[in-house]
Design an enzyme around this catalytic site. Structure first.
Site, PDB file in Angstrom:
ATOM      1  N   ARG A   8       0.819  -1.084  -0.089  1.00  0.00           N
ATOM      2  CA  ARG A   8       0.033  -0.085  -0.144  1.00  0.00           C
ATOM      3  C   ARG A   8       0.757   1.318   0.051  1.00  0.00           C
ATOM      4  O   ARG A   8       0.479   2.304   0.114  1.00  0.00           O
ATOM      5  CB  ARG A   8      -1.016   0.135   1.264  1.00  0.00           C
ATOM      6  CG  ARG A   8      -1.842  -1.008   1.063  1.00  0.00           C
ATOM      7  CD  ARG A   8      -3.060  -1.016   2.087  1.00  0.00           C
ATOM      8  NE  ARG A   8      -2.751  -0.838   3.550  1.00  0.00           N
ATOM      9  CZ  ARG A   8      -3.795  -0.536   4.401  1.00  0.00           C
ATOM     10  NH1 ARG A   8      -4.996  -0.552   4.022  1.00  0.00           N
ATOM     11  NH2 ARG A   8      -3.270  -0.389   5.560  1.00  0.00           N
ATOM     12  N   ASP A   9       2.199   1.082  -0.078  1.00  0.00           N
ATOM     13  CA  ASP A   9       3.068   2.346  -0.246  1.00  0.00           C
ATOM     14  C   ASP A   9       4.065   2.010  -1.199  1.00  0.00           C
ATOM     15  O   ASP A   9       5.231   2.424  -0.891  1.00  0.00           O
ATOM     16  CB  ASP A   9       3.277   2.724   0.961  1.00  0.00           C
ATOM     17  CG  ASP A   9       3.783   4.299   0.915  1.00  0.00           C
ATOM     18  OD1 ASP A   9       3.382   5.163   0.073  1.00  0.00           O
ATOM     19  OD2 ASP A   9       4.655   4.841   1.790  1.00  0.00           O
ATOM     20  N   ILE A  10       3.911   1.565  -2.284  1.00  0.00           N
ATOM     21  CA  ILE A  10       5.160   1.354  -3.148  1.00  0.00           C
ATOM     22  C   ILE A  10       5.499   2.524  -4.149  1.00  0.00           C
ATOM     23  O   ILE A  10       4.790   3.058  -4.654  1.00  0.00           O
ATOM     24  CB  ILE A  10       4.715  -0.034  -4.261  1.00  0.00           C
ATOM     25  CG1 ILE A  10       4.289  -1.099  -3.445  1.00  0.00           C
ATOM     26  CG2 ILE A  10       5.955  -0.113  -5.445  1.00  0.00           C
ATOM     27  CD1 ILE A  10       4.070  -2.333  -4.346  1.00  0.00           C
TER      28      ILE A  10
END
Length: 195
Positions: A8-10
């Site tokens: 969820r935070d690539i």
């Protein structure tokens, strides 16, 4: 994603090289278990890499990581984020909601052999989640990778890389190990084993 985790935070700053030269995904602070077919409703991440479903708070699946991968590939190839308008969060959100239609692909970067990169990014940055590329097998077999990645027979995790930078006396894992211990000194990192 095959292990039911969503990062969820690539983004570029969350991709690191380990001492063997292998890429590792870092900063698991926003990660969560997200089984196939389930949606999460939390609002987390970094705006320039957020998928439309996150910005619109519609709930998101693991497909959100594939969007992030599309943003990352664009940044790697062009040196810029595909949707960012400086500090203007509202206009950046509007661009992201337009999806691939809002992305500019300069010919100087995405012409010639890089046209396959453009096609791959186009598949990843689909606003409609049902049209987004979310299958690793299909991703791996995309023509873009024919000349840039050797999936089989190349270096695999743990093998010596083609390059090696001397780190000297620096132990890059020293701080990470300490933060991963609870008060009794036992590791609490088992929850990420195999991640």
């Amino acid at each position: 994603n095959s292990m039911d985790y969503a990062h969820r935070d690539i983004k570029a700053s969350n991709i690191l090289l380990d001492r063997n030269g292998d890429c590792v995904l870092a900063d698991l602070g926003y990660s969560r278990i997200l089984p196939q077919g389930e949606k999460a409703m939390t609002y987390v991440g970094t705006l320039h890499a957020m998928a439309p479903e996150m910005i619109n708070r519609e709930g998101h699946t693991k497909a959100i990581d594939w969007w992030g991968l599309g943003v990352l590939l664009y940044e790697i190839m062009s040196g810029n984020a595909p949707f960012t308008l400086g500090e203007d969060r509202e206009r950046t959100s509007i661009l992201i909601n337009k999806g691939i239609k809002a992305v500019h692909f300069p010919d100087a970067v995405f012409g010639g052999v890089a046209t396959q990169g453009k096609k791959l990014i186009t598949r990843l940055l689909q606003q409609d989640v049902t049209r987004r590329l979310i299958d690793f097998g299909e991703f791996k077999s995309h023509p873009f990778f024919e000349t840039v990645v050797q999936w089989e027979g190349g270096n695999v995790a743990g093998e010596a890389p083609d390059f090696n930078r001397e780190l000297g006396d620096l132990d890059i894992y020293e701080g990470i190990d300490r933060r991963g211990k609870d008060e009794e000194g036992a590791s609490n990192n088992d929850m990420f084993k195999g991640f």
